[in-house]
Scaffold this motif. Structure first.
Motif, PDB file in Angstrom:
ATOM      1  N   LEU A 170       5.662 -14.218 -11.238  1.00 41.11           N
ATOM      2  CA  LEU A 170       5.282 -12.817 -11.444  1.00 41.11           C
ATOM      3  C   LEU A 170       6.188 -11.889 -10.640  1.00 41.11           C
ATOM      4  N   ALA A 171       6.491 -12.279  -9.405  1.00 40.09           N
ATOM      5  CA  ALA A 171       7.372 -11.457  -8.571  1.00 40.09           C
ATOM      6  C   ALA A 171       8.756 -11.354  -9.206  1.00 40.09           C
ATOM      7  N   ASP A 172       9.231 -12.462  -9.757  1.00 36.78           N
ATOM      8  CA  ASP A 172      10.540 -12.454 -10.432  1.00 36.78           C
ATOM      9  C   ASP A 172      10.537 -11.543 -11.658  1.00 36.78           C
ATOM     10  N   GLN A 173       9.359 -11.348 -12.245  1.00 37.10           N
ATOM     11  CA  GLN A 173       9.229 -10.470 -13.412  1.00 37.10           C
ATOM     12  C   GLN A 173       8.988  -9.012 -13.016  1.00 37.10           C
ATOM     13  N   GLY A 174       8.942  -8.768 -11.709  1.00 39.12           N
ATOM     14  CA  GLY A 174       8.739  -7.410 -11.229  1.00 39.12           C
ATOM     15  C   GLY A 174       7.286  -6.990 -11.144  1.00 39.12           C
ATOM     16  N   VAL A 175       6.354  -7.968 -11.248  1.00 39.43           N
ATOM     17  CA  VAL A 175       4.922  -7.656 -11.139  1.00 39.43           C
ATOM     18  C   VAL A 175       4.553  -7.629  -9.662  1.00 39.43           C
ATOM     19  N   GLY A 176       3.993  -6.519  -9.214  1.00 39.86           N
ATOM     20  CA  GLY A 176       3.675  -6.366  -7.799  1.00 39.86           C
ATOM     21  C   GLY A 176       2.356  -6.978  -7.402  1.00 39.86           C
ATOM     22  N   GLY A 177       1.370  -6.154  -7.110  1.00 34.51           N
ATOM     23  CA  GLY A 177       0.077  -6.631  -6.637  1.00 34.51           C
ATOM     24  C   GLY A 177      -0.729  -7.304  -7.727  1.00 34.51           C
TER      25      GLY A 177
ATOM     26  N   MET B 204       2.729  -9.365   4.346  1.00 37.12           N
ATOM     27  CA  MET B 204       1.986 -10.059   3.285  1.00 37.12           C
ATOM     28  C   MET B 204       1.383  -9.032   2.323  1.00 37.12           C
ATOM     29  N   ASP B 205       1.677  -9.170   0.999  1.00 33.87           N
ATOM     30  CA  ASP B 205       1.121  -8.220   0.047  1.00 33.87           C
ATOM     31  C   ASP B 205      -0.286  -8.634  -0.353  1.00 33.87           C
ATOM     32  N   ASP B 206      -0.929  -7.771  -1.147  1.00 33.65           N
ATOM     33  CA  ASP B 206      -2.333  -8.031  -1.489  1.00 33.65           C
ATOM     34  C   ASP B 206      -2.490  -9.269  -2.366  1.00 33.65           C
ATOM     35  N   PHE B 207      -1.444  -9.614  -3.143  1.00 33.58           N
ATOM     36  CA  PHE B 207      -1.514 -10.790  -4.001  1.00 33.58           C
ATOM     37  C   PHE B 207      -1.587 -12.057  -3.134  1.00 33.58           C
ATOM     38  N   GLU B 208      -0.662 -12.148  -2.180  1.00 34.87           N
ATOM     39  CA  GLU B 208      -0.640 -13.314  -1.300  1.00 34.87           C
ATOM     40  C   GLU B 208      -1.906 -13.378  -0.453  1.00 34.87           C
ATOM     41  N   ARG B 209      -2.398 -12.218  -0.035  1.00 34.29           N
ATOM     42  CA  ARG B 209      -3.634 -12.179   0.747  1.00 34.29           C
ATOM     43  C   ARG B 209      -4.808 -12.684  -0.076  1.00 34.29           C
ATOM     44  N   THR B 210      -4.847 -12.319  -1.349  1.00 31.94           N
ATOM     45  CA  THR B 210      -5.932 -12.780  -2.228  1.00 31.94           C
ATOM     46  C   THR B 210      -5.866 -14.288  -2.428  1.00 31.94           C
TER      47      THR B 210
END
Length: 304
Positions: free
Chosen positions: A40-47, A1-7
């Motif tokens: 955002l993930a599809d656009q290559g945006v990470g955290g 789980m990345d920080d975006f999903e955790r948030t």
């Protein structure tokens, strides 16, 4: 789980547990934010720290090109605003990159309001008996204590324009049924009149509903609280959501229903009935009259 999903998970837990929003509302936030995160993930945006204001703006354009309605776009943007504010407050990110992104033009900002007839149907959807003596005193109370409480609660909220937190926080000594006045404890204390129907419902609840709820308690009863749950504790905001939703289903009302619907309807009906905006401002406890003026823009034809 990345920080975006955790948030996102932390945010959803916050509005569920700490803010006490309904399960349906939390689910709606979750669906909106899942779609936002995936785009955002599809656009290559990470955290989440990598998101920019331009990313949020481009997402709104994407929704527009996907055929989303203005109302839907406004709701999704509201979810995004709430998430990024939460991230700032929790020191996950430094800046709220969504703050400057506005809702699409053409979005109605008018609140959800019931007609007078719909309010009557909502209140009448809670079955209580009408047994009385000739002098007007109640002679017997064969009703279910929960129904008596629900009837008193909804009558009280519509009669006073109380916020859900104010209704849940009301104590026995905050309501004077003889003087027909209530003390509401919002951001600042205010006194509001209480109509006869609400006073009547509260009296019946206090005589036959509340004592039975107290008797069912397996622990200490919250003696000060006006509205109790089935365990003798103070009624929660989540329970009020469920009570209103249940009443709406029984009344066959298709409009969105939430605790603030009664507050919005209270204010709108007063304005349409000729009440001064400043008076309604005081009753609602608004700091600015500008907030109250929104109720002057609702068409009278919708309130018959």
């Amino acid at each position: 789980m990345d920080d975006f999903e955790r948030t996102i998970r932390q945010f959803l837990a916050h509005i569920d547990v700490e803010r006490g929003l309904s399960k349906a509302t939390v689910s709606a936030y979750g669906a909106d934010l899942k779609k936002y995160r995936q785009w955002l993930a599809d656009q290559g945006v990470g955290g989440i720290a990598a998101v920019t204001t331009q990313d949020v703006e481009r997402y709104i354009v994407f929704l527009d090109e996907s055929g989303e309605s203005s109302r839907s776009k406004a709701r999704r943007l509201a979810s995004i605003h709430a998430l990024h504010r939460f991230a700032v407050n929790e020191h996950i990110v430094v800046d709220d990159v969504s703050a400057q992104v506005k809702a699409p033009k053409g979005v109605s900002t008018l609140p959800d309001v019931l007609t007078v007839d719909e309010v009557a149907r909502l209140l009448d959807s809670i079955p209580v008996s009408q047994n009385r003596e000739h002098d007007g005193a109640v002679s017997e109370f064969p009703d279910d204590p929960v129904m008596l409480r629900d009837k008193a609660l909804l009558e009280f909220m519509y009669a006073t324009g109380a916020r859900v937190s104010e209704a849940c926080g009301a104590n026995l000594d905050d309501v004077d049924v003889d003087g027909r006045i209530a003390r509401l404890m919002g951001s600042k204390q205010r006194l509001v009149p209480v109509g006869s129907y609400a006073c009547e419902a509260i009296i019946r609840y206090l005589h036959a509903g509340r004592p039975k709820l107290e008797s069912k308690s397996k622990g200490p009863v919250e003696r000060r609280a006006l509205f109790l749950n089935k365990r003798g504790k103070r009624l929660s905001r989540q329970s009020v959501w469920e009570i209103i939703r249940g009443a709406g289903e029984r009344a066959h009302i298709d409009k969105p229903l939430h605790p603030h619907t009664l507050r919005h309807s209270f204010a709108t009906h007063l304005i349409q009935g000729g009440a001064d905006v400043r008076t309604v401002q005081e009753l609602l406890g608004h700091a600015s009259v500008t907030t109250t003026q929104i109720y002057t823009h609702i068409s009278p034809e919708n309130l018959i």
